[in-house]
Design a protein around this motif. Structure first.
Motif, short mmCIF file in Angstrom:
data_model
loop_
_atom_site.label_atom_id
_atom_site.label_comp_id
_atom_site.label_asym_id
_atom_site.label_seq_id
_atom_site.Cartn_x
_atom_site.Cartn_y
_atom_site.Cartn_z
N ILE A 4 0.84 -1.20 0.00
CA ILE A 4 0.00 0.00 0.00
C ILE A 4 0.88 1.25 0.00
CG2 ILE A 4 -1.66 1.34 1.35
CD1 ILE A 4 -2.83 -1.36 2.27
N MET A 5 1.92 1.23 0.81
CA MET A 5 2.82 2.38 0.87
C MET A 5 3.55 2.56 -0.47
SD MET A 5 3.68 4.81 2.68
CE MET A 5 4.77 5.57 3.83
N ALA A 6 4.00 1.46 -1.04
CA ALA A 6 4.69 1.52 -2.34
C ALA A 6 3.75 2.07 -3.41
CB ALA A 6 5.22 0.15 -2.73
N GLU A 7 2.50 1.65 -3.36
CA GLU A 7 1.51 2.13 -4.32
C GLU A 7 1.28 3.63 -4.15
OE1 GLU A 7 -3.16 1.30 -4.96
OE2 GLU A 7 -1.90 -0.50 -4.82
N HIS A 8 1.18 4.08 -2.89
CA HIS A 8 1.02 5.51 -2.61
C HIS A 8 2.20 6.30 -3.16
CE1 HIS A 8 1.36 9.31 -0.53
NE2 HIS A 8 2.42 8.87 0.10
N GLU A 9 3.42 5.83 -2.88
CA GLU A 9 4.60 6.56 -3.33
C GLU A 9 4.66 6.63 -4.85
OE1 GLU A 9 8.17 5.10 -1.48
OE2 GLU A 9 7.53 5.80 0.49
N ALA A 10 4.29 5.55 -5.52
CA ALA A 10 4.30 5.54 -6.98
C ALA A 10 3.25 6.51 -7.52
CB ALA A 10 4.05 4.13 -7.51
N HIS A 11 2.07 6.52 -6.92
CA HIS A 11 1.01 7.43 -7.37
C HIS A 11 1.40 8.87 -7.10
CE1 HIS A 11 -3.18 9.20 -7.20
NE2 HIS A 11 -3.07 8.74 -8.42
N ALA A 12 1.95 9.15 -5.92
CA ALA A 12 2.37 10.51 -5.58
C ALA A 12 3.47 10.97 -6.54
CB ALA A 12 2.85 10.58 -4.14
N LEU A 40 -1.08 13.62 -0.90
CA LEU A 40 -0.12 13.91 0.18
C LEU A 40 -0.85 14.02 1.51
CD1 LEU A 40 2.19 16.44 -1.67
CD2 LEU A 40 2.71 14.05 -1.09
N LEU A 41 -1.99 14.68 1.50
CA LEU A 41 -2.78 14.85 2.73
C LEU A 41 -3.26 13.51 3.27
CD1 LEU A 41 -3.76 17.10 4.58
CD2 LEU A 41 -5.82 17.26 3.18
N ASP A 42 -3.64 12.61 2.38
CA ASP A 42 -4.09 11.27 2.80
C ASP A 42 -3.01 10.54 3.59
OD1 ASP A 42 -6.59 11.51 1.70
OD2 ASP A 42 -6.14 10.33 -0.09
N TRP A 43 -1.76 10.89 3.33
CA TRP A 43 -0.64 10.22 4.01
C TRP A 43 0.05 11.16 5.00
CZ3 TRP A 43 0.17 5.11 3.76
CH2 TRP A 43 -0.62 4.42 2.82
N SER A 44 -0.75 12.09 5.53
CA SER A 44 -0.32 12.99 6.61
C SER A 44 0.86 13.88 6.24
CB SER A 44 0.01 12.19 7.88
OG SER A 44 -1.11 11.48 8.30
#
Length: 132
Positions: A4-12, A40-44
């Protein structure tokens, strides 16, 4: 790192790249800036610029103000474009390597530093062996 974190970083990163290209080409899409701020806000990752973009109606933000906010968000996120997005940086690196090569030669170190694929400097340079 979790999937999930890797997916967030790739999307960001994808959104950061789009916003950067929009800024660079003077064709900024405010919806991309909003999407990046929300991601970015979704991940604080709460900065003043992120909060401002997420809380305001993009239709009420002037293009100049959106541009400034987009630049601040990229800066706050620590985004650094690669050579593919900012090819002029590769020339800066090449110029720096020419200077380093001259300095190495004056210290008796043979060979020249090179830039490899993707702008990487392979292997690093090594000085002469230590003398005791």
């Amino acid at each position: 790192m979790s999937d999930i974190m890797a997916e967030h970083e790739a999307h960001a990163e994808q959104l950061e790249r789009r916003v950067y290209v929009g800024l660079r080409e003077d064709d900024l899409d405010p919806s991309q800036v909003v999407a990046l701020a929300c991601e970015l806000l979704d991940w604080s990752h709460c900065t003043d610029a992120v909060l401002e973009v997420a809380e305001r109606n993009p239709a009420e933000v002037s293009p100049a103000e959106m541009t400034a906010l987009a630049r601040r968000i990229l800066d706050d996120a620590g985004f650094e474009p690669g050579f593919d997005l900012a090819p002029e940086r590769l020339e800066v690196l090449r110029t720096a390597l020419r200077i380093v090569a001259r300095d190495l030669h004056t210290r008796g170190i043979d060979g020249e530093p090179e830039i490899g694929p993707g702008g990487r400097v392979p292997g690093g340079s090594r000085g002469p062996p230590c003398r005791r």
